[in-house]
Write a protein that holds these residues in place. Structure first.
Motif, PDB file in Angstrom:
ATOM      1  N   VAL A 271     -10.739   4.238   8.010  1.00  0.00           N
ATOM      2  CA  VAL A 271     -10.122   3.813   6.667  1.00  0.00           C
ATOM      3  C   VAL A 271      -9.250   4.281   6.236  1.00  0.00           C
ATOM      4  O   VAL A 271      -7.607   3.966   5.459  1.00  0.00           O
ATOM      5  CB  VAL A 271     -11.853   3.313   5.348  1.00  0.00           C
ATOM      6  N   VAL A 272      -8.742   5.570   6.533  1.00  0.00           N
ATOM      7  CA  VAL A 272      -7.461   6.610   5.931  1.00  0.00           C
ATOM      8  C   VAL A 272      -6.090   6.044   6.770  1.00  0.00           C
ATOM      9  O   VAL A 272      -5.290   5.888   6.071  1.00  0.00           O
ATOM     10  CB  VAL A 272      -7.763   7.833   5.860  1.00  0.00           C
ATOM     11  N   LEU A 273      -6.583   5.567   8.047  1.00  0.00           N
ATOM     12  CA  LEU A 273      -4.999   6.061   8.902  1.00  0.00           C
ATOM     13  C   LEU A 273      -4.628   3.941   7.985  1.00  0.00           C
ATOM     14  O   LEU A 273      -4.082   3.898   7.992  1.00  0.00           O
ATOM     15  CB  LEU A 273      -5.928   5.200  10.315  1.00  0.00           C
ATOM     16  N   ILE A 274      -5.365   3.277   8.115  1.00  0.00           N
ATOM     17  CA  ILE A 274      -5.471   1.869   7.818  1.00  0.00           C
ATOM     18  C   ILE A 274      -4.580   1.577   6.218  1.00  0.00           C
ATOM     19  O   ILE A 274      -3.929   1.256   6.622  1.00  0.00           O
ATOM     20  CB  ILE A 274      -6.583   0.877   7.495  1.00  0.00           C
ATOM     21  N   ALA A 275      -4.947   2.453   5.751  1.00  0.00           N
ATOM     22  CA  ALA A 275      -4.829   2.765   4.097  1.00  0.00           C
ATOM     23  C   ALA A 275      -2.994   3.320   4.056  1.00  0.00           C
ATOM     24  O   ALA A 275      -2.154   2.733   4.276  1.00  0.00           O
ATOM     25  CB  ALA A 275      -5.266   3.701   3.617  1.00  0.00           C
ATOM     26  N   LEU A 276      -2.962   3.907   5.474  1.00  0.00           N
ATOM     27  CA  LEU A 276      -1.825   5.593   5.596  1.00  0.00           C
ATOM     28  C   LEU A 276      -0.971   4.371   6.176  1.00  0.00           C
ATOM     29  O   LEU A 276       0.360   4.006   5.450  1.00  0.00           O
ATOM     30  CB  LEU A 276      -2.074   6.307   6.312  1.00  0.00           C
ATOM     31  N   VAL A 277      -1.164   3.186   7.130  1.00  0.00           N
ATOM     32  CA  VAL A 277      -0.296   2.401   7.708  1.00  0.00           C
ATOM     33  C   VAL A 277       0.739   1.288   6.411  1.00  0.00           C
ATOM     34  O   VAL A 277       1.838   1.131   6.545  1.00  0.00           O
ATOM     35  CB  VAL A 277      -0.731   1.966   8.831  1.00  0.00           C
ATOM     36  N   PHE A 278      -0.478   1.190   5.711  1.00  0.00           N
ATOM     37  CA  PHE A 278      -0.335  -0.118   4.541  1.00  0.00           C
ATOM     38  C   PHE A 278       0.938   0.909   3.912  1.00  0.00           C
ATOM     39  O   PHE A 278       1.724   0.466   3.000  1.00  0.00           O
ATOM     40  CB  PHE A 278      -1.354  -0.140   3.738  1.00  0.00           C
ATOM     41  N   GLN A 279       0.728   2.162   3.228  1.00  0.00           N
ATOM     42  CA  GLN A 279       1.262   3.183   2.695  1.00  0.00           C
ATOM     43  C   GLN A 279       3.130   3.037   2.913  1.00  0.00           C
ATOM     44  O   GLN A 279       3.912   2.849   2.064  1.00  0.00           O
ATOM     45  CB  GLN A 279       0.804   4.536   2.285  1.00  0.00           C
ATOM     46  N   TRP A 280       2.528   3.027   4.810  1.00  0.00           N
ATOM     47  CA  TRP A 280       3.747   3.955   5.031  1.00  0.00           C
ATOM     48  C   TRP A 280       4.506   2.937   5.270  1.00  0.00           C
ATOM     49  O   TRP A 280       5.739   2.988   4.285  1.00  0.00           O
ATOM     50  CB  TRP A 280       3.723   3.604   6.106  1.00  0.00           C
ATOM     51  N   ALA A 281       4.292   1.715   4.952  1.00  0.00           N
ATOM     52  CA  ALA A 281       5.235   0.748   4.546  1.00  0.00           C
ATOM     53  C   ALA A 281       5.909  -0.370   3.735  1.00  0.00           C
ATOM     54  O   ALA A 281       7.167  -0.450   3.645  1.00  0.00           O
ATOM     55  CB  ALA A 281       4.370  -0.833   5.533  1.00  0.00           C
ATOM     56  N   LYS A 282       5.042   0.299   2.504  1.00  0.00           N
ATOM     57  CA  LYS A 282       5.360  -0.302   1.565  1.00  0.00           C
ATOM     58  C   LYS A 282       6.240   1.090   0.912  1.00  0.00           C
ATOM     59  O   LYS A 282       7.188   1.095  -0.017  1.00  0.00           O
ATOM     60  CB  LYS A 282       4.520   0.053   0.194  1.00  0.00           C
ATOM     61  N   SER A 283       5.886   2.531   1.650  1.00  0.00           N
ATOM     62  CA  SER A 283       6.582   3.466   1.101  1.00  0.00           C
ATOM     63  C   SER A 283       8.802   3.314   0.675  1.00  0.00           C
ATOM     64  O   SER A 283       9.459   3.869   0.353  1.00  0.00           O
ATOM     65  CB  SER A 283       6.357   4.594   2.349  1.00  0.00           C
ATOM     66  N   GLU A 284       9.057   2.032   1.615  1.00  0.00           N
ATOM     67  CA  GLU A 284      10.558   2.286   1.509  1.00  0.00           C
ATOM     68  C   GLU A 284      10.647   1.352   0.765  1.00  0.00           C
ATOM     69  O   GLU A 284      11.756   2.021  -0.348  1.00  0.00           O
ATOM     70  CB  GLU A 284      10.609   1.366   2.712  1.00  0.00           C
ATOM     71  N   GLN A 285       9.686   0.513   0.055  1.00  0.00           N
ATOM     72  CA  GLN A 285      10.929  -0.212  -1.541  1.00  0.00           C
ATOM     73  C   GLN A 285      10.031   0.675  -2.161  1.00  0.00           C
ATOM     74  O   GLN A 285      10.752   0.788  -3.450  1.00  0.00           O
ATOM     75  CB  GLN A 285       9.373  -1.312  -1.096  1.00  0.00           C
ATOM     76  N   ARG A 286       9.324   1.115  -2.481  1.00  0.00           N
ATOM     77  CA  ARG A 286       9.074   2.386  -3.032  1.00  0.00           C
ATOM     78  C   ARG A 286      10.179   3.549  -3.540  1.00  0.00           C
ATOM     79  O   ARG A 286       9.900   4.176  -5.024  1.00  0.00           O
ATOM     80  CB  ARG A 286       7.149   3.114  -2.559  1.00  0.00           C
ATOM     81  N   GLN A 287      10.791   3.657  -2.457  1.00  0.00           N
ATOM     82  CA  GLN A 287      11.293   5.225  -2.261  1.00  0.00           C
ATOM     83  C   GLN A 287      12.362   4.645  -3.488  1.00  0.00           C
ATOM     84  O   GLN A 287      13.185   5.334  -4.914  1.00  0.00           O
ATOM     85  CB  GLN A 287      12.146   5.338  -1.947  1.00  0.00           C
ATOM     86  N   ALA A 288      13.334   3.830  -3.901  1.00  0.00           N
ATOM     87  CA  ALA A 288      13.855   2.289  -4.731  1.00  0.00           C
ATOM     88  C   ALA A 288      13.759   2.778  -5.909  1.00  0.00           C
ATOM     89  O   ALA A 288      14.397   3.686  -7.053  1.00  0.00           O
ATOM     90  CB  ALA A 288      14.634   0.921  -4.287  1.00  0.00           C
ATOM     91  N   THR A 289      11.873   2.445  -6.567  1.00  0.00           N
ATOM     92  CA  THR A 289      11.721   2.628  -7.449  1.00  0.00           C
ATOM     93  C   THR A 289      11.742   3.945  -8.211  1.00  0.00           C
ATOM     94  O   THR A 289      11.387   4.371  -9.160  1.00  0.00           O
ATOM     95  CB  THR A 289      10.593   1.909  -7.957  1.00  0.00           C
TER      96      THR A 289
END
Length: 324
Positions: A271-289
Motif C-alpha cells: 500500500v505504502v509503495l503504491i502511495a509513494l509512487v503516486f506521490q512521487w509523480a505528483k510531487s513535481e507539480q507540487r513543488q511549484a505550488t
C-alpha cells in the motif's frame, strides 16, 4: 480471573469463526474516539467546501476507511476473542499499527486542520491553528517523528511487548489493554507519518529515503513473525486454556499469530509503495505550488512577528507615534 472487568464473557466464547467475529460488541472509548475523529474531519471538509475550497475525495475516502478499520476491530467480536486468543489479538495489533495509520495519514488530517482552522486575527492570542503550527515545529515533535526514534519504537513495541512480561501485565486490566491498543495506533501513526508524507511534518525525507525507511522496519517485523511461529513454548501466559474457546490448540494458535504477523507486513508495504509512487509523480507539480505557499507563509510569519512587536510596545505603555 472471572472477577476481572472485560473478561465477563469468559467461558462463553464459542469457536473462533467469521460469524462470531462479525458480532457487534462496542469498546466505547474506541467507538467514541473514532466517531469524534470522523466528525471533526467531516466538519473540516464542510468548512472548506463552504469557503469554496476543494478537498480531494480520495483523502476523505482513505480517512473514512481508516476510521472504519479501527471500529471494525475494536467494536466487534474480534475484540472479545482478542482477549482470549493470540491470533485474534495479533490481527488487532497488525490492523491498528499497520493498516489504520496508513489510511488515516492518507487522509491528510493535519493539512485539513491547518486549512480549516481560522488563523487568530491581529493582536489576538494564539488560537488552535497557531498552537498546531507551533507543535509541528516543536523540538518534541521533531524528536518523536524522527526515523531514529520511530523505527526503534516500532520494533521495540513488537519484541519488548511479547518477549517480556509486559504484555501479560497490561492484559490483566481493562485500562492496560486499552493503553496497549492506543499505543499500537500511535506507534503506527508515528512510524508512517514521515514515510507517507501527505501531511507537513518536521522530517520530510525525499522519496528514495522514505522507501529505505519503510524497508528498514520491515525485516524486523518479518523476523518477529517467524520467531513467534518457531517458538516451542507459549510466549505469554494471558492466552491460556482457561481463557480460550474450548478445544483450542494454544501452540497452533500462537503459530497462527506469528504467521499473521509475518504475512501482514506485506500488505502495508505494498500500500505504502503504491502511495509513494503516486506521490512521487505528483510531487513535481507540487513543488511549484509549494514555493508559492512558502512565500505566503513567510508573509504570515512577518505579520505575526510585527503583531507581537506592537503588542509588546503596548504593554510597556509607550505606543509608537502614529505614522502620518
Amino acid at each position: 480471573m472471572d472477577g476481572m472487568t472485560g473478561m465477563h464473557h469468559h467461558g462463553e466464547l464459542g469457536p473462533f469463526s467469521l460469524h462470531a467475529v462479525l458480532t457487534w460488541s462496542p469498546d466505547w472509548p474506541f467507538l467514541l474516539g473514532s466517531l469524534l475523529a470522523f466528525g471533526l474531519y467531516v466538519a473540516g471538509v464542510v468548512r472548506l467546501a463552504r469557503r469554496g475550497d476543494r478537498w480531494p475525495i480520495g483523502r476523505m475516502v482513505a480517512f473514512t476507511f481508516g476510521v472504519l478499520t479501527i471500529v471494525a476491530i475494536t467494536c466487534s467480536g474480534l475484540n472479545d476473542y482478542g482477549m482470549a486468543l493470540f491470533s485474534a489479538h495479533m490481527i488487532q495489533h497488525m490492523v491498528l499499527s499497520m493498516l489504520s495509520p496508513i489510511l488515516l495519514l492518507l487522509g491528510a488530517p493535519i493539512t485539513l486542520a491547518l486549512r480549516a482552522l481560522r488563523p487568530a486575527g491581529k493582536g489576538r492570542p494564539r488560537g488552535a491553528r497557531e498552537l498546531l503550527v507551533a507543535l509541528l515545529h516543536s523540538r518534541y515533535v521533531k524528536v518523536i517523528s524522527h526515523p531514529a526514534f520511530t523505527i526503534p519504537l516500532f520494533i521495540a513495541s513488537l519484541y519488548g511487548l511479547y518477549f517480556t512480561p509486559l504484555f501479560d501485565t497490561l492484559m490483566q486490566s481493562r485500562i492496560g489493554h486499552l493503553a496497549m491498543m492506543v499505543h499500537f495506533l500511535g506507534v503506527g501513526l508515528l512510524f508512517f507519518w514521515p514515510i507517507m508524507g501527505v501531511d507537513p511534518g518536521p522530517h520530510r525525507p525525499g522519496h528514495v529515503m522514505r522507501i529505505i525507511e519503510l524497508f528498514m522496519g520491515m525485516p524486523f517485523h518479518a523476523f518477529f513473525g517467524v520467531a513467534v511461529m518457531m517458538a516451542t513454548t507459549p510466549l505469554v501466559t494471558t492466552f491460556n486454556a482457561a481463557m480460550a474457546p474450548p478445544g483450542t490448540d494454544l501452540m497452533a494458535d500462537q503459530k497462527l499469530a506469528g504467521g499473521i504477523t509475518w504475512a501482514f507486513g506485506e500488505i502495508p508495504t505494498a500500500v505504502v509503495l503504491i502511495a509513494l509512487v503516486f506521490q512521487w509523480a505528483k510531487s513535481e507539480q507540487r513543488q511549484a505550488t509549494r514555493k508559492d505557499r512558502a512565500a505566503e507563509r513567510d508573509g504570515d510569519a512577518e505579520l505575526v512577528a510585527y503583531n507581537a512587536y506592537l503588542a509588546s510596545l503596548e504593554k510597556r505603555g509607550n505606543r509608537p507615534a502614529q505614522a502620518g
